[in-house]
Design a protein around this motif. Structure first.
Motif, PDB file in Angstrom:
ATOM      1  N   CYS A  19       0.834  -1.210   0.000  1.00  0.00           N
ATOM      2  CA  CYS A  19       0.000   0.000   0.000  1.00  0.00           C
ATOM      3  C   CYS A  19       0.868   1.260   0.000  1.00  0.00           C
ATOM      4  O   CYS A  19       0.580   2.223  -0.727  1.00  0.00           O
ATOM      5  CB  CYS A  19      -0.923   0.012   1.207  1.00  0.00           C
ATOM      6  N   ALA A  20       1.924   1.242   0.793  1.00  0.00           N
ATOM      7  CA  ALA A  20       2.810   2.405   0.859  1.00  0.00           C
ATOM      8  C   ALA A  20       3.487   2.657  -0.485  1.00  0.00           C
ATOM      9  O   ALA A  20       3.579   3.799  -0.951  1.00  0.00           O
ATOM     10  CB  ALA A  20       3.859   2.201   1.955  1.00  0.00           C
ATOM     11  N   VAL A  21       3.949   1.574  -1.123  1.00  0.00           N
ATOM     12  CA  VAL A  21       4.605   1.712  -2.429  1.00  0.00           C
ATOM     13  C   VAL A  21       3.626   2.246  -3.470  1.00  0.00           C
ATOM     14  O   VAL A  21       3.937   3.172  -4.236  1.00  0.00           O
ATOM     15  CB  VAL A  21       5.192   0.363  -2.882  1.00  0.00           C
ATOM     16  N   MET A  22       2.421   1.683  -3.508  1.00  0.00           N
ATOM     17  CA  MET A  22       1.446   2.069  -4.518  1.00  0.00           C
ATOM     18  C   MET A  22       0.932   3.494  -4.292  1.00  0.00           C
ATOM     19  O   MET A  22       0.768   4.264  -5.249  1.00  0.00           O
ATOM     20  CB  MET A  22       0.283   1.081  -4.533  1.00  0.00           C
ATOM     21  N   LEU A  23       0.657   3.869  -3.049  1.00  0.00           N
ATOM     22  CA  LEU A  23       0.152   5.212  -2.778  1.00  0.00           C
ATOM     23  C   LEU A  23       1.223   6.268  -3.045  1.00  0.00           C
ATOM     24  O   LEU A  23       0.915   7.359  -3.556  1.00  0.00           O
ATOM     25  CB  LEU A  23      -0.341   5.309  -1.334  1.00  0.00           C
ATOM     26  N   THR A  24       2.464   5.956  -2.710  1.00  0.00           N
ATOM     27  CA  THR A  24       3.557   6.884  -3.007  1.00  0.00           C
ATOM     28  C   THR A  24       3.711   7.058  -4.517  1.00  0.00           C
ATOM     29  O   THR A  24       3.880   8.178  -5.017  1.00  0.00           O
ATOM     30  CB  THR A  24       4.877   6.376  -2.400  1.00  0.00           C
ATOM     31  N   THR A  25       3.641   5.948  -5.239  1.00  0.00           N
ATOM     32  CA  THR A  25       3.749   6.013  -6.697  1.00  0.00           C
ATOM     33  C   THR A  25       2.578   6.782  -7.292  1.00  0.00           C
ATOM     34  O   THR A  25       2.754   7.563  -8.244  1.00  0.00           O
ATOM     35  CB  THR A  25       3.782   4.592  -7.295  1.00  0.00           C
ATOM     36  N   TRP A  42       6.120  -1.891  -9.729  1.00  0.00           N
ATOM     37  CA  TRP A  42       5.961  -3.341  -9.813  1.00  0.00           C
ATOM     38  C   TRP A  42       7.177  -4.055  -9.233  1.00  0.00           C
ATOM     39  O   TRP A  42       7.063  -4.875  -8.314  1.00  0.00           O
ATOM     40  CB  TRP A  42       5.738  -3.717 -11.269  1.00  0.00           C
ATOM     41  N   GLY A  43       8.360  -3.739  -9.718  1.00  0.00           N
ATOM     42  CA  GLY A  43       9.573  -4.371  -9.201  1.00  0.00           C
ATOM     43  C   GLY A  43       9.885  -3.967  -7.779  1.00  0.00           C
ATOM     44  O   GLY A  43      10.288  -4.785  -6.951  1.00  0.00           O
ATOM     45  N   LEU A  44       9.675  -2.669  -7.468  1.00  0.00           N
ATOM     46  CA  LEU A  44       9.942  -2.191  -6.111  1.00  0.00           C
ATOM     47  C   LEU A  44       9.042  -2.867  -5.092  1.00  0.00           C
ATOM     48  O   LEU A  44       9.463  -3.185  -3.976  1.00  0.00           O
ATOM     49  CB  LEU A  44       9.748  -0.675  -6.044  1.00  0.00           C
ATOM     50  N   GLY A  45       7.777  -3.090  -5.479  1.00  0.00           N
ATOM     51  CA  GLY A  45       6.835  -3.732  -4.564  1.00  0.00           C
ATOM     52  C   GLY A  45       7.254  -5.151  -4.213  1.00  0.00           C
ATOM     53  O   GLY A  45       7.212  -5.555  -3.039  1.00  0.00           O
ATOM     54  N   PHE A  46       7.664  -5.912  -5.209  1.00  0.00           N
ATOM     55  CA  PHE A  46       8.105  -7.284  -4.953  1.00  0.00           C
ATOM     56  C   PHE A  46       9.363  -7.303  -4.079  1.00  0.00           C
ATOM     57  O   PHE A  46       9.501  -8.143  -3.191  1.00  0.00           O
ATOM     58  CB  PHE A  46       8.377  -8.018  -6.264  1.00  0.00           C
ATOM     59  N   ALA A  47      10.277  -6.380  -4.354  1.00  0.00           N
ATOM     60  CA  ALA A  47      11.483  -6.303  -3.525  1.00  0.00           C
ATOM     61  C   ALA A  47      11.116  -5.991  -2.079  1.00  0.00           C
ATOM     62  O   ALA A  47      11.650  -6.591  -1.137  1.00  0.00           O
ATOM     63  CB  ALA A  47      12.430  -5.233  -4.076  1.00  0.00           C
ATOM     64  N   LEU A 126       0.290  -8.155  -6.991  1.00  0.00           N
ATOM     65  CA  LEU A 126       1.624  -8.245  -6.394  1.00  0.00           C
ATOM     66  C   LEU A 126       1.599  -9.114  -5.143  1.00  0.00           C
ATOM     67  O   LEU A 126       2.455 -10.004  -4.974  1.00  0.00           O
ATOM     68  CB  LEU A 126       2.110  -6.834  -6.080  1.00  0.00           C
ATOM     69  N   LEU A 127       0.615  -8.895  -4.286  1.00  0.00           N
ATOM     70  CA  LEU A 127       0.507  -9.696  -3.064  1.00  0.00           C
ATOM     71  C   LEU A 127       0.219 -11.156  -3.381  1.00  0.00           C
ATOM     72  O   LEU A 127       0.756 -12.067  -2.736  1.00  0.00           O
ATOM     73  CB  LEU A 127      -0.587  -9.115  -2.166  1.00  0.00           C
ATOM     74  N   LEU A 128      -0.622 -11.404  -4.380  1.00  0.00           N
ATOM     75  CA  LEU A 128      -0.977 -12.776  -4.740  1.00  0.00           C
ATOM     76  C   LEU A 128       0.208 -13.512  -5.338  1.00  0.00           C
ATOM     77  O   LEU A 128       0.505 -14.653  -4.964  1.00  0.00           O
ATOM     78  CB  LEU A 128      -2.153 -12.760  -5.725  1.00  0.00           C
TER      79      LEU A 128
END
Length: 270
Positions: A19-25, A42-47, A126-128
């Motif tokens: 959520c933090a990654v997506m809202l910041t983006t 996408w890549g940052l979220g998985f990392a 991403l979570l799935l």
């Protein structure tokens, strides 16, 4: 703390991270007026998910530390490289044509519509898709031959993806190639070496994660990633976008769509 409790805690932590990654983006996208920047997330979220899982597993004392941190390292290397590549590729450019078409007829506020159907969807996917990493962080089982095989598959995929991206970037950097079809290097063997490599990366991660029967229950995750790359927003949409370019039909006739194969010899009638 039991493994199940630690896993549930992990789900909560990674959900917050995503959520933090997506809202910041999203905030950055609204500021620059370009929602295509979500691809960087996408890549940052998985990392972020992989590293967060390793931290939670370490704090709770669950899982095999060697497997958990190996998965975190492999995922972070892949995710950060992808994020940097996409960020540099889109620097100074306008909106991605895919998002421009998708959001052209957005009902109501365009940004809020993008938040619901782009950022929320990508965060959920991403979570799935990252479930094998999260489950593996809290299940017992030492690294074995399957993990070694997974690393080899990951390395092969990472090489295809990174080399394919680099070859395409060099091709596009030459003004003489404007409007032409990239059919050199890995692109002579498959029309999508980067997507093929991406799929291998996630199958490799799944094999590394598969230290218990619980992880096998997350098999739909790499299957979903492969589907997205071939029939979702990857290969299918790019092929549609490229179909009008001169020489595309000839390229399709001689080049494998996804799995690398020797180029076909195409004969033309006089």
């Amino acid at each position: 703390m039991t493994a199940l409790t630690a896993f549930l805690l992990n789900l909560a932590v990674t959900a917050v991270v995503v959520c933090a990654v997506m809202l910041t983006t999203f905030a950055v996208a609204v500021r620059v007026g370009r929602h295509g920047v979500v691809d960087v997330a996408w890549g940052l979220g998985f990392a972020g998910v992989a590293v967060s899982t390793a931290v939670v597993a370490t704090v709770t004392g669950t899982g095999d530390p060697a497997r958990t941190w190996l998965l975190a390292a492999l995922t972070a290397v892949w995710g950060l490289r992808l994020a940097v590549h996409i960020g540099l590729r889109g620097r100074g450019k306008g909106e991605d044509p895919r998002y421009e078409r998708f959001l052209a007829n957005a009902p109501g506020n365009r940004n809020l519509y993008a938040l619901r159907v782009v950022y929320l969807l990508q965060g959920s996917l991403l979570l799935l898709i990252s479930l094998p990493l999260q489950v593996a962080g809290h299940t017992a089982g030492a690294l074995g031959w399957l993990a070694f095989l997974g690393v080899l598959v990951w390395l092969t995929g990472f090489a295809f993806e990174s080399v394919g991206d680099a070859q395409l970037a060099r091709f596009k950097a030459d003004p003489a190639n404007r409007g032409r079809i990239m059919d050199r290097g890995l692109w002579a063997w498959t029309r999508h070496p980067n997507y093929f490599g991406d799929a291998l990366v996630w199958w490799g991660l799944f094999l590394v994660a598969a230290g218990s029967w619980w992880v096998l229950l997350t098999l739909p995750a790499p299957l979903l990633m492969t589907y997205l790359l071939t029939r979702g927003s990857g290969q299918r949409l790019l092929d549609e976008h490229m179909s009008g370019r001169p020489g595309w039909s000839e390229y399709v006739a001689r080049t494998s769509a996804f799995v690398p194969l020797p180029p076909k010899r195409v004969t033309t009638r006089e």
